[in-house]
Motif scaffolding. Sequence first.
Motif, short mmCIF file in Angstrom:
data_model
loop_
_atom_site.label_atom_id
_atom_site.label_comp_id
_atom_site.label_asym_id
_atom_site.label_seq_id
_atom_site.Cartn_x
_atom_site.Cartn_y
_atom_site.Cartn_z
N ASP A 57 64.43 73.03 24.01
CA ASP A 57 63.29 72.83 23.11
C ASP A 57 63.46 71.55 22.29
O ASP A 57 62.50 70.80 22.08
CB ASP A 57 63.14 74.02 22.17
CG ASP A 57 62.60 75.26 22.87
OD1 ASP A 57 62.09 75.11 24.00
OD2 ASP A 57 62.70 76.36 22.30
N TYR A 58 64.68 71.32 21.83
CA TYR A 58 64.93 70.12 21.03
C TYR A 58 64.71 68.85 21.85
O TYR A 58 64.10 67.89 21.36
CB TYR A 58 66.35 70.13 20.46
CG TYR A 58 66.70 68.84 19.75
CD1 TYR A 58 65.90 68.37 18.71
CD2 TYR A 58 67.80 68.09 20.13
CE1 TYR A 58 66.20 67.19 18.06
CE2 TYR A 58 68.10 66.90 19.49
CZ TYR A 58 67.31 66.45 18.45
OH TYR A 58 67.59 65.27 17.83
N ASN A 118 67.48 76.05 20.26
CA ASN A 118 67.46 75.92 21.71
C ASN A 118 67.52 74.44 22.10
O ASN A 118 66.68 73.64 21.68
CB ASN A 118 66.18 76.56 22.26
CG ASN A 118 66.13 76.54 23.78
OD1 ASN A 118 65.84 75.50 24.38
ND2 ASN A 118 66.40 77.67 24.40
N ILE A 177 56.70 75.63 21.00
CA ILE A 177 58.14 75.68 20.80
C ILE A 177 58.44 76.51 19.56
O ILE A 177 57.81 76.34 18.51
CB ILE A 177 58.70 74.26 20.66
CG1 ILE A 177 58.55 73.50 21.99
CG2 ILE A 177 60.16 74.27 20.21
CD1 ILE A 177 58.86 72.03 21.89
N ILE A 201 54.45 73.63 17.68
CA ILE A 201 55.47 74.64 17.40
C ILE A 201 54.86 75.92 16.85
O ILE A 201 53.71 75.94 16.38
CB ILE A 201 56.52 74.12 16.40
CG1 ILE A 201 55.86 73.86 15.02
CG2 ILE A 201 57.22 72.88 16.92
CD1 ILE A 201 56.85 73.60 13.91
N ILE A 227 65.81 74.45 14.91
CA ILE A 227 65.69 74.64 16.35
C ILE A 227 67.08 74.94 16.89
O ILE A 227 68.02 74.15 16.71
CB ILE A 227 65.13 73.37 17.03
CG1 ILE A 227 63.74 73.06 16.50
CG2 ILE A 227 65.08 73.56 18.54
CD1 ILE A 227 63.17 71.78 17.04
N THR A 230 62.74 68.51 24.34
CA THR A 230 61.30 68.37 24.54
C THR A 230 60.66 67.70 23.32
O THR A 230 59.85 66.78 23.45
CB THR A 230 60.64 69.73 24.79
OG1 THR A 230 61.18 70.31 25.98
CG2 THR A 230 59.13 69.59 24.95
#
Length: 290
Positions: free
Chosen positions: A23-24, A20, A7, A71, A18, A26
């Motif tokens: 992504d967050y 997106n 990520i 990440i 972050i 997740t």
Amino acid sequence: MSESSTITVTFINNAGFIFNGQDYMTLRKTYRIIGNLVGSSLISSRNFSHKGLPVLLSHLELQLLLEKNIISLLSKKGLSAQPTEEQQLQFKNFQSSHLAGQHEVLRDNKLNESRKYIGDIMRGKEKKLLKAGVKKEDIHLNEEDVLKDIRDSYDFSDDNALIQIPTEHPFDVESERITLTADSTFKYRVFKDLWERGGTITSGESFGGDFLVYPGDPLYFHASHIVHVVESSNISPVTMMSCGRLAVNVNKQCLFAVLDVDRDEICYLNMSWEGNKSARLMENKGIENS
């Protein structure tokens, strides 16, 4: 996790963000990392109680995620450079496409609203023609033609358009991978250990501690423990009393994280409160506590 599936976290002013939403979610659902929403509300920019993206990750969260290879920490240095002519053209096309799409949506909404009141609109047009001197038998109005005229005549001014501020940068820019110096502090060791035990960990500052431990997502659960990272096992009675009282008042367990120097291991001291001893003594003697 492979490098291609990590990520992306954007590094800005020595902090990780972050942008997106997927992504967050997740990170939150799969890896139990909560972070801190610091952006404007998605519903209203004046709503300060509910925040939106981006999410700011704490230094401890960044360290853990990098160590677990979850990440990739990137500094988008291309954003600080003067945009090229190609990039400027790309932005103009992006803006024009956005305005055109907004125009189309608003025009369709106007058309759908007109369909609801087409009877009133037809009667109004007929009344206007009669007032202009047209005979009733010469008036031939068709609903679809009227709706087409409404759609074609809808005027959309760019000055009234909504300004789109993308949550994440819409274009690819030059990025540089960032590495952090390993965190060897005892506080990080405790954070990592609690996370590896399956806890969801957030800051405990609002409750006078270092961490709050949740049995699941804080949206659905209350914190079960307030964690105090003291390192030394020499905890003063005053500290124990004050921390214990606070934990009881907010219906949580008080947990001290201390370092076993001989074995270089983390030990946890869980302090529970027995309750009001004087009240129990009075109850045992058959005296009501008024």
